[in-house]
Design a protein around this motif. Structure first.
Motif, short mmCIF file in Angstrom:
data_model
loop_
_atom_site.label_atom_id
_atom_site.label_comp_id
_atom_site.label_asym_id
_atom_site.label_seq_id
_atom_site.Cartn_x
_atom_site.Cartn_y
_atom_site.Cartn_z
N ALA A 168 -9.07 -0.70 -16.80
CA ALA A 168 -7.75 -0.47 -16.20
C ALA A 168 -7.44 -1.53 -15.14
CB ALA A 168 -7.69 0.93 -15.59
N LEU A 169 -8.42 -1.81 -14.30
CA LEU A 169 -8.18 -2.77 -13.22
C LEU A 169 -7.91 -4.17 -13.80
CD1 LEU A 169 -10.84 -1.55 -10.62
CD2 LEU A 169 -8.35 -1.22 -10.55
N ALA A 170 -8.46 -4.44 -14.98
CA ALA A 170 -8.30 -5.77 -15.59
C ALA A 170 -6.99 -5.90 -16.38
CB ALA A 170 -9.48 -6.06 -16.51
N VAL A 171 -6.46 -4.78 -16.91
CA VAL A 171 -5.32 -4.95 -17.83
C VAL A 171 -4.02 -4.32 -17.33
CG1 VAL A 171 -6.95 -4.95 -19.79
CG2 VAL A 171 -5.65 -2.86 -19.28
N LEU A 172 -4.07 -3.59 -16.21
CA LEU A 172 -2.84 -2.96 -15.72
C LEU A 172 -1.99 -3.94 -14.92
CD1 LEU A 172 -3.90 0.57 -14.38
CD2 LEU A 172 -2.32 0.09 -16.28
N LEU B 292 -14.14 8.70 -7.05
CA LEU B 292 -12.84 8.82 -6.37
C LEU B 292 -12.63 7.63 -5.43
CD1 LEU B 292 -12.68 12.63 -5.48
CD2 LEU B 292 -11.66 11.45 -7.41
N ARG B 293 -13.68 7.25 -4.72
CA ARG B 293 -13.59 6.09 -3.81
C ARG B 293 -13.23 4.82 -4.59
NH1 ARG B 293 -17.12 8.46 -0.30
NH2 ARG B 293 -18.95 8.08 -1.58
N ALA B 294 -13.86 4.65 -5.75
CA ALA B 294 -13.61 3.45 -6.56
C ALA B 294 -12.15 3.43 -7.04
CB ALA B 294 -14.56 3.41 -7.75
N VAL B 295 -11.61 4.59 -7.40
CA VAL B 295 -10.21 4.64 -7.85
C VAL B 295 -9.28 4.36 -6.66
CG1 VAL B 295 -8.39 6.10 -8.86
CG2 VAL B 295 -10.72 6.18 -9.79
N ARG B 296 -9.61 4.96 -5.51
CA ARG B 296 -8.78 4.75 -4.32
C ARG B 296 -8.70 3.27 -3.94
NH1 ARG B 296 -11.28 9.38 -1.78
NH2 ARG B 296 -9.94 11.03 -2.57
N ALA B 297 -9.79 2.54 -4.16
CA ALA B 297 -9.81 1.12 -3.80
C ALA B 297 -8.82 0.31 -4.65
CB ALA B 297 -11.22 0.56 -3.97
N GLY B 298 -8.55 0.79 -5.86
CA GLY B 298 -7.68 0.02 -6.76
C GLY B 298 -6.26 0.54 -6.88
N ARG C 178 -1.27 0.85 -9.33
CA ARG C 178 -2.32 -0.16 -9.15
C ARG C 178 -1.95 -1.10 -8.02
NH1 ARG C 178 -5.89 -3.33 -8.79
NH2 ARG C 178 -6.61 -5.05 -10.11
N ARG C 179 -2.89 -1.25 -7.08
CA ARG C 179 -2.64 -2.18 -5.97
C ARG C 179 -2.63 -3.61 -6.49
NH1 ARG C 179 -3.84 0.71 -1.18
NH2 ARG C 179 -5.31 2.43 -1.52
N ARG C 180 -1.91 -4.46 -5.81
CA ARG C 180 -1.97 -5.89 -6.15
C ARG C 180 -3.33 -6.41 -5.74
NH1 ARG C 180 2.76 -8.17 -7.51
NH2 ARG C 180 4.47 -6.71 -7.26
N SER C 181 -3.99 -7.18 -6.64
CA SER C 181 -5.34 -7.64 -6.26
C SER C 181 -5.26 -8.99 -5.54
CB SER C 181 -6.22 -7.72 -7.49
OG SER C 181 -5.54 -8.34 -8.53
#
Ligand SMILES: C[S@@+](CC[C@H](N)C(=O)[O-])C[C@H]1O[C@@H](n2cnc3c(N)ncnc32)[C@H](O)[C@@H]1O
Length: 203
Positions: free
Chosen positions: A144-148, A168-174, A200-203
């Motif tokens: 998800a983090l790679a393709v969203l 949950l922490r890992a999802v919150r980070a993204g 999704r946050r901007r990376s």
């Protein structure tokens, strides 16, 4: 060929099973996605959706209704989806753990929503099943983090175990928002949870 979930004799008194069969959906899981989507408003008309662990295809049927003819959905599973789906919904046989996200984005572009209903073959050993499910959840999150696109949404299943707070922490980070959710249609006693990441946050 795998046994179809709606051919399971044990499920014949299950209301969601009977409803799915009457409404011509490929599985009772559709009602869980419907509930998640109604609550969190993830899938939009003309949306682009990636569905990980899509067999037998009931989530794709729901997604197809939501995105309409101008949307696009891709489903991936270890097993081949055999139901008929609209032409703007593609399915592929593959192992999500081996997915090359760069190639996926090159080929299909970015997505608005990534869903995962992936589940391991259960062994009956509770901790082992939870661990494997958590691994699949983390793989789905990585995809998800790679393709969203920024602002895109994520929802994935996990059998809740000891690493749940880390997940949950890992999802919150993204994502801007992260919520665990247990649909009403979940079988009593099941450890199943869904975790939703909105925007999704901007990376
Ligand atoms: C509960 S079913 C999905 C039901 C589906 N959402 C539906 O509505 O029809 C879980 C699926 O996850 C798939 N799965 C498990 N591990 C996978 C992996 N590594 N790659 C792809 N699919 C996987 C299984 O093959 C199984 O079909």
């Amino acid at each position: 060929m795998r046994k179809h979930p709606l051919s399971d004799r044990r499920a014949r008194h299950d209301p969601a099973y009977l409803r799915a069969k009457a409404e011509n959906y490929a599985g009772r899981a559709i009602y869980k996605l419907q509930e998640i989507d109604r609550k969190f408003r993830l899938i939009r008309h003309r949306g682009r959706v990636l569905d990980l662990g899509c067999w037998p295809g009931s989530w794709l049927q729901y997604v197809g209704e939501r995105i309409g003819d101008e949307g696009f959905a891709l489903g991936i599973d270890l097993d081949e989806v055999e139901i008929g789906l609209p032409s703007n919904i593609e399915t592929r046989v593959g192992d999500v753990e081996k997915l090359n996200c760069d190639v996926l984005v090159e080929r299909y572009g970015v997505f608005d929503v990534v869903l995962s209903d992936m589940a391991p073959n259960t062994t009956g050993i509770r901790e082992a099943d939870q661990w494997r499910s958590e691994e699949l959840f983390l793989v789905a999150l990585k995809v998800a983090l790679a393709v969203l696109r920024p602002g895109g949404h994520f929802a994935a299943k996990v059998f809740q175990g000891g690493r749940f707070p880390d997940l949950l922490r890992a999802v919150r980070a993204g994502f801007e928002e992260c919520k665990p959710f247990r649909p009403d249609g979940t079988r009593p006693g099941s450890l199943e949870q869904y975790v939703v990441g909105k925007s999704r946050r901007r990376s």
